[in-house]
Design a protein around this motif. Structure first.
Motif, PDB file in Angstrom:
ATOM      1  N   ARG A 104       0.794   4.166  -2.825  1.00  0.00           N
ATOM      2  CA  ARG A 104       0.618   5.579  -2.512  1.00  0.00           C
ATOM      3  C   ARG A 104       1.714   6.408  -3.178  1.00  0.00           C
ATOM      4  N   GLU A 105       2.926   5.924  -3.057  1.00  0.00           N
ATOM      5  CA  GLU A 105       4.030   6.657  -3.674  1.00  0.00           C
ATOM      6  C   GLU A 105       3.860   6.744  -5.185  1.00  0.00           C
ATOM      7  N   ARG A 126       0.824  -1.201   0.000  1.00  0.00           N
ATOM      8  CA  ARG A 126       0.000   0.000   0.000  1.00  0.00           C
ATOM      9  C   ARG A 126       0.870   1.268   0.000  1.00  0.00           C
ATOM     10  N   ARG A 127       1.957   1.197   0.752  1.00  0.00           N
ATOM     11  CA  ARG A 127       2.883   2.328   0.737  1.00  0.00           C
ATOM     12  C   ARG A 127       3.388   2.561  -0.683  1.00  0.00           C
ATOM     13  N   ARG A 168       1.101   6.717  -6.873  1.00  0.00           N
ATOM     14  CA  ARG A 168       0.031   7.668  -7.197  1.00  0.00           C
ATOM     15  C   ARG A 168       0.511   9.111  -7.041  1.00  0.00           C
ATOM     16  N   GLU A 215      -7.293  -1.729  -7.555  1.00  0.00           N
ATOM     17  CA  GLU A 215      -6.936  -0.325  -7.367  1.00  0.00           C
ATOM     18  C   GLU A 215      -6.352   0.254  -8.649  1.00  0.00           C
TER      19      GLU A 215
END
Lengths: 208, 208
Positions: free
Chosen positions: A76-77, A72-73, A79, A135
Motif C-alpha cells: 500500500r505504501e 500488504r502494508r 502504491r 498484484e
DNA sequence: CACATAAGTGTACAACTGTGCACAAAGGTC
DNA sequence: GACCTTTGTGCACAGTTGTACACTTATGTG
C-alpha cells in the motif's frame, strides 16, 4: 454467534508470537525453536502454549498470516508513494528496504521459511509471494509501461522481480541493521537488478 | 609430514556427514538436527561425533566444502556440454536440474543454509555462489556474447542469473522428485527467466 | 615388534524437552 | 449472583539432549 468469541484475549497468544519472532530476530532459526524456549521468552508458563497453538508449526502458520499483513502494508505504501513512473524502481526498492529494516524479524522469518522445515509454512510464504507478484503485474498493467507483453509474460516478469527482491532479503539480513554503507550497496544492486529485468521486459518478444 | 595423517580413516566422518545430509533430505532442517540424532542415523555412538567435529556448525561448514565440489562438478559438465551458444541457456538449466535431482540433499542443505542459523555456513554458501557467478562471467566474456557490457555490468548479470537459478531451487525442492510434470514446468520457467535476463543484458546501457 | 597416536565404544549425569493432568482465576451470559 | 467457558498456572514424569571420562581397539612409524 459462537464464531469468534475471543473478545479481549489473545494477549498471551500475541506474546508468544512476538517471542518466537524475537528469537528469530536474534539469529535463531525458527526450526530450532522449542515450545519451552518460546514460552520462557514470552514470560509465560510452558503449558500456556497449548491454549493457543497445537505445536510450533501451528505458530509458524499464524506468523505467516501476520506476515501477509506486513507485506500488504508495504504494498500500500509503495502504491501511494510511486506517483511518477520514472522513479518507480528506485522508490519501490527503497520502501522495501525500509520495511525490511523496520520489521527485520518478520522478514527473517520469511527468508527462513522459504526453505524451512514445515511444508505448510513454506507453502504459505510462497503463496504470499505469488499474491505479491500478481498484484505487481496488475499495477504494471495499469501503468501501461509494458503494453507489448501478454499476460503470461507479464506474470513471468513480475515473478522474477519479486524473486530478485526476495533474494536481496538474504543479503540484507546478512549485514548489521546499522551498517548503512552496506545497506546502501544492497539497495543499489537490487535496483540495478530490477532495471535489468525491465530492460529485458521492454525488449522481450514472446517466443513463437 | 604431520599434516594430513588421516590416511585410511575418515570413514565415520563421512558417515556422519552423510547422515546429516540424509536427514536434511528427509525434510528436516539442518538447524534442528542434534548430535545424537545424527550419530544415531549414522549408526555410531554419540561420543564419536567429537572425534571429527566440534559441534553441528562445524559439520555444516565441512558440508559447505563438499557442496563446493558438487557445484564445481556441475560447472564442469555444463562447460563440456554447452558447445553451441544458441542452446546455452536451455542446456545449462537442464544440467542444473539434473544435478539438483541427483544431489537433492546437498542442494536442500544449500537452500536452507542461505537463511540458516550459522553465520559461517551462510557466508560459506554465499561465497560459493559468488565464485560460481564470477566463473559464469568469465565464460560469458570468453564466448563474447555480451561484448558491449563492461566488467561491472557483466558481473551484475551473472549474479542475477545465479540468484534466479538458486531461487528456482526452492521451487524444485518443494515438489516431489518424481513429479516430472512439475519439474518440467520449473525448468521451462527458469529458462525463460534467464532468457529475459539475457535480453535485458543485450539491451543494457550502462548508466552515465 | 614395540609403541604412540587416532578412532571408536560404554557408561554416566545433569539439564532440558514436550506434554498430561488437576486446579485457579478471569470473563461473559443468563 | 450463579454458572460456564476460556485462559493461565503448578506439578509431574518419562524421554532426550550434550558432553565428560575412562576404556578398548586399530593403524601407521620407528
Amino acid at each position: 454467534m459462537a464464531e469468534k468469541q475471543r473478545r479481549k484475549p489473545g494477549e498471551t497468544r500475541e506474546k508468544l508470537m512476538n517471542a518466537a519472532l524475537t528469537l528469530v530476530g536474534k539469529g535463531r532459526h525458527f526450526a530450532s525453536l522449542g515450545i519451552r524456549e518460546v514460552t520462557r521468552q514470552a514470560g509465560v508458563v510452558p503449558t500456556s502454549f497449548y491454549r493457543h497453538f497445537r505445536n510450533m508449526d501451528d505458530l509458524g502458520l499464524q506468523l505467516v498470516d501476520e506476515l501477509g499483513l506486513v507485506l500488504r502494508r508495504m504494498m500500500r505504501e509503495a502504491r501511494a508513494n510511486v506517483l511518477q513512473a520514472d522513479k518507480l524502481i528506485e522508490e519501490s526498492v527503497a520502501i522495501f528496504i525500509s520495511h525490511a529494516r523496520a520489521n527485520r524479524s518478520f522478514f527473517m522469518f520469511m527468508a527462513q521459511g522459504l526453505a524451512g522445515e514445515s511444508r505448510a509454512v513454506q507453502e504459505g510464504i510462497r503463496s504470499e509471494m505469488r499474491y505479491f507478484a500478481s498484484e505487481l503485474a496488475n499495477d504494471l498493467r495499469r501503468l501501461r509501461l509494458v503494453d507489448h507483453l501478454n499476460d503470461q509474460d507479464l506474470d513471468m516478469t513480475s515473478d522474477l522481480v519479486v524473486r530478485s527482491v526476495a533474494f536481496s532479503l538474504t543479503d540484507l539480513l546478512g549485514v548489521s541493521p546499522d551498517d548503512d554503507y552496506q545497506i546502501e550497496q544492497i539497495r543499489k544492486r537490487t535496483t540495478r537488478f530490477l532495471q535489468l529485468i525491465f530492460v529485458g521486459a521492454a525488449n522481450w518478444k514472446s517466443p513463437g
